[in-house]
Design a protein around this motif. Structure first.
Motif, PDB file in Angstrom:
ATOM      1  N   GLY A 174       5.212  -4.762   8.792  1.00 11.27           N
ATOM      2  CA  GLY A 174       4.155  -3.844   9.211  1.00 11.27           C
ATOM      3  C   GLY A 174       3.986  -2.686   8.238  1.00 11.27           C
ATOM      4  O   GLY A 174       2.864  -2.250   7.960  1.00 11.27           O
ATOM      5  N   MET A 175       5.100  -2.203   7.686  1.00 10.99           N
ATOM      6  CA  MET A 175       5.047  -1.117   6.704  1.00 10.99           C
ATOM      7  C   MET A 175       4.262  -1.571   5.470  1.00 10.99           C
ATOM      8  O   MET A 175       3.382  -0.857   4.973  1.00 10.99           O
ATOM      9  CB  MET A 175       6.465  -0.704   6.290  1.00 10.99           C
ATOM     10  CG  MET A 175       6.521   0.465   5.334  1.00 10.99           C
ATOM     11  SD  MET A 175       7.988   0.508   4.252  1.00 10.99           S
ATOM     12  CE  MET A 175       9.305   0.722   5.418  1.00 10.99           C
ATOM     13  N   ALA A 176       4.582  -2.778   5.002  1.00  8.66           N
ATOM     14  CA  ALA A 176       3.880  -3.324   3.835  1.00  8.66           C
ATOM     15  C   ALA A 176       2.396  -3.538   4.155  1.00  8.66           C
ATOM     16  O   ALA A 176       1.525  -3.224   3.333  1.00  8.66           O
ATOM     17  CB  ALA A 176       4.534  -4.634   3.406  1.00  8.66           C
ATOM     18  N   GLY A 182      -3.216  -2.386   3.726  1.00  9.84           N
ATOM     19  CA  GLY A 182      -4.473  -2.120   4.440  1.00  9.84           C
ATOM     20  C   GLY A 182      -5.140  -0.841   3.954  1.00  9.84           C
ATOM     21  O   GLY A 182      -6.355  -0.778   3.756  1.00  9.84           O
ATOM     22  N   LEU A 183      -4.346   0.202   3.731  1.00  7.55           N
ATOM     23  CA  LEU A 183      -4.881   1.467   3.221  1.00  7.55           C
ATOM     24  C   LEU A 183      -5.391   1.280   1.798  1.00  7.55           C
ATOM     25  O   LEU A 183      -6.456   1.777   1.433  1.00  7.55           O
ATOM     26  CB  LEU A 183      -3.797   2.552   3.261  1.00  7.55           C
ATOM     27  CG  LEU A 183      -3.429   3.104   4.644  1.00  7.55           C
ATOM     28  CD1 LEU A 183      -2.111   3.873   4.583  1.00  7.55           C
ATOM     29  CD2 LEU A 183      -4.535   4.003   5.190  1.00  7.55           C
ATOM     30  N   GLY A 184      -4.629   0.519   1.004  1.00  9.00           N
ATOM     31  CA  GLY A 184      -5.023   0.288  -0.384  1.00  9.00           C
ATOM     32  C   GLY A 184      -6.320  -0.493  -0.495  1.00  9.00           C
ATOM     33  O   GLY A 184      -7.147  -0.215  -1.359  1.00  9.00           O
ATOM     34  N   ILE A 199      -7.963  -0.129   6.366  1.00  9.41           N
ATOM     35  CA  ILE A 199      -7.529   0.953   7.249  1.00  9.41           C
ATOM     36  C   ILE A 199      -7.890   2.260   6.553  1.00  9.41           C
ATOM     37  O   ILE A 199      -7.679   2.415   5.356  1.00  9.41           O
ATOM     38  CB  ILE A 199      -6.001   0.890   7.481  1.00  9.41           C
ATOM     39  CG1 ILE A 199      -5.609  -0.457   8.105  1.00  9.41           C
ATOM     40  CG2 ILE A 199      -5.542   2.033   8.377  1.00  9.41           C
ATOM     41  CD1 ILE A 199      -4.116  -0.746   8.030  1.00  9.41           C
ATOM     42  N   ARG A 200      -8.468   3.199   7.329  1.00  9.00           N
ATOM     43  CA  ARG A 200      -8.806   4.503   6.726  1.00  9.00           C
ATOM     44  C   ARG A 200      -7.679   5.491   6.990  1.00  9.00           C
ATOM     45  O   ARG A 200      -7.135   5.535   8.094  1.00  9.00           O
ATOM     46  CB  ARG A 200     -10.120   5.017   7.315  1.00  9.00           C
ATOM     47  CG  ARG A 200     -11.306   4.086   7.024  1.00  9.00           C
ATOM     48  CD  ARG A 200     -12.319   4.731   6.109  1.00  9.00           C
ATOM     49  NE  ARG A 200     -13.067   5.785   6.786  1.00  9.00           N
ATOM     50  CZ  ARG A 200     -14.165   5.560   7.516  1.00  9.00           C
ATOM     51  NH1 ARG A 200     -14.621   4.330   7.697  1.00  9.00           N
ATOM     52  NH2 ARG A 200     -14.800   6.561   8.080  1.00  9.00           N
ATOM     53  N   LEU A 201      -7.355   6.267   5.976  1.00 12.11           N
ATOM     54  CA  LEU A 201      -6.240   7.210   6.073  1.00 12.11           C
ATOM     55  C   LEU A 201      -6.395   8.146   7.274  1.00 12.11           C
ATOM     56  O   LEU A 201      -5.436   8.445   7.975  1.00 12.11           O
ATOM     57  CB  LEU A 201      -6.128   8.008   4.764  1.00 12.11           C
ATOM     58  CG  LEU A 201      -4.875   8.853   4.579  1.00 12.11           C
ATOM     59  CD1 LEU A 201      -3.610   8.013   4.716  1.00 12.11           C
ATOM     60  CD2 LEU A 201      -4.889   9.551   3.227  1.00 12.11           C
ATOM     61  N   GLU A 202      -7.627   8.582   7.541  1.00 12.48           N
ATOM     62  CA  GLU A 202      -7.818   9.550   8.633  1.00 12.48           C
ATOM     63  C   GLU A 202      -7.533   8.947  10.013  1.00 12.48           C
ATOM     64  O   GLU A 202      -7.266   9.663  10.950  1.00 12.48           O
ATOM     65  CB  GLU A 202      -9.240  10.133   8.585  1.00 12.48           C
ATOM     66  CG  GLU A 202     -10.324   9.181   9.046  1.00 12.48           C
ATOM     67  CD  GLU A 202     -11.528   9.173   8.101  1.00 12.48           C
ATOM     68  OE1 GLU A 202     -11.285   9.123   6.873  1.00 12.48           O
ATOM     69  OE2 GLU A 202     -12.660   9.206   8.591  1.00 12.48           O
TER      70      GLU A 202
END
Lengths: 121, 230
Positions: free
Chosen positions: A34-36, A41-43, A47-50
């Motif tokens: 999940g961490m990876a 996902g952010l990269g 997934i959006r950082l906010e």
């Protein structure tokens, strides 16, 4: 609201990680996958950082706290430690120091970062 | 005394209160020895023993807090992403360092344990002590060890790494964000990573990565090494 959305994303990634770990028979638990997936996902912008900043900061910021109840389990092993305590504790201390020091120094060598100030090779 | 401690919620609340106080002490003293996880564990064990409460009973409340451990590990992906450009530049070295650190961790724990004639179940419970709790428990269980004992040794290792790690690394002049962070994460998993974040976000991100990759490396390498030395 923001924290709840972040929590939902994090739990979703955890469940996905757990499913992947089970389906593919990976030797790593769902949380590490999940961490990876979170970084990936952010990269990729999926997934959006906010979305995850608030919940993520809370969880990662209090990471050490979540280990406390496991550590209290030490009380169950007073008997084992009565017999082999010095050996077990000695090994743990020495081994931990070895990993810390050698890993840190090794990484400096492989990245070619040598501090002029230290005067060491 | 017993009545107060009859509900799991009370144990969870007790853990929160003790940790909050320990954190206050840590921030006031700024002493590594006053590490909040260490202080909390000592104080909680003292309270439970004084109140004659066994661990299983406490754990019903503790589970409430431990449920957040896995989501917190997932959340480490956020700083990992934030520091990605720094990490990318050293990707190859990071993999090498992790494999090296994982080998050192397993061998330096398991070989002396065998030489001291410790029970094989204890040897395999000690071998994965540098990786995060769920992985260490899995490895220990898989090889015939005692998962709950492995978990306790993991926490001991984590606290030790957090307490002496920064000073030891400073002594060795390991001050680069990457080397410092990786050493903390590879040696002392989540507890070390929390300490690395106090140093800086980049250190924390490298430590998260070390924790993650070492979990993978150690779960693959431990069975192989144990087969050779046991």
């Amino acid at each position: 609201m923001k924290a709840l959305r972040g929590m939902a994303v994090i739990l979703g990634l955890l469940v996905t990680g757990e499913a992947l770990s089970a389906l593919l028979g990976l030797p790593v638990p769902g949380s590490v996958i999940g961490m990876a997936l979170m970084a990936l996902g952010l990269g990729l912008g999926v997934i959006r950082l906010e979305w995850v900043r608030e919940a993520g900061d809370f969880l990662a910021g209090n990471l050490a706290f979540f280990f406390v109840p496991v550590g209290v389990g030490f009380m169950e092993y007073f008997d084992v430690l009565k017999k082999d305590g010095p050996a077990i504790l000695g090994i743990t201390v020495l081994s931990t120091l070895c990993v810390l020091g050698l890993t840190g120094v090794f990484h400096r060598i492989v990245t070619g970062k040598k501090r002029k100030a230290t005067g060491r090779d | 005394m017993r009545g107060v401690f009859s509900s799991p919620t009370a144990f969870a609340a007790l853990t929160f209160v003790v940790y909050a106080a320990a954190l206050g002490l840590y921030r006031r003293t700024r002493s590594s020895l006053a590490h909040p996880v260490l202080v909390s564990i000592v104080v909680l064990i003292a309270i439970l023993r004084a109140a004659d409460v066994d661990y299983a009973e406490y754990r019903r409340g503790g589970d409430f807090i431990m449920a957040l451990l896995a989501p917190a590990v997932v959340a480490l992906g956020v700083p990992l992403y934030r520091e990605f450009t720094k990490i990318r530049g050293e990707a190859g070295a990071i993999v090498l360092t992790t494999v090296f650190g994982s080998l050192v961790g397993i061998v330096s724990a398991a070989v002396p344990a065998v030489l001291f004639g410790l029970d094989p179940a204890i040897v395999v419970s000690l071998a994965p002590k540098s990786v995060t709790t769920p992985i260490a428990m899995e490895i220990a269980g898989m090889l015939g060890g005692v998962p709950s004992f492995a978990a306790v040794m993991v926490i001991l290792t984590g606290v030790l790494g957090a307490v002496v790690g920064p000073a030891a690394l400073h002594l060795l002049r390991v001050t680069e964000e990457s080397a410092f962070g990786l050493a903390m994460g590879i040696a002392a998993h989540g507890v070390g990573t929390a300490r690395a974040f106090e140093q800086g976000d980049a250190e924390g991100a490298f430590s998260s990565l070390g924790l993650c990759l070492n979990g993978l490396a150690t779960s693959i390498l431990t069975p192989l090494i144990i087969k050779v030395i046991l």
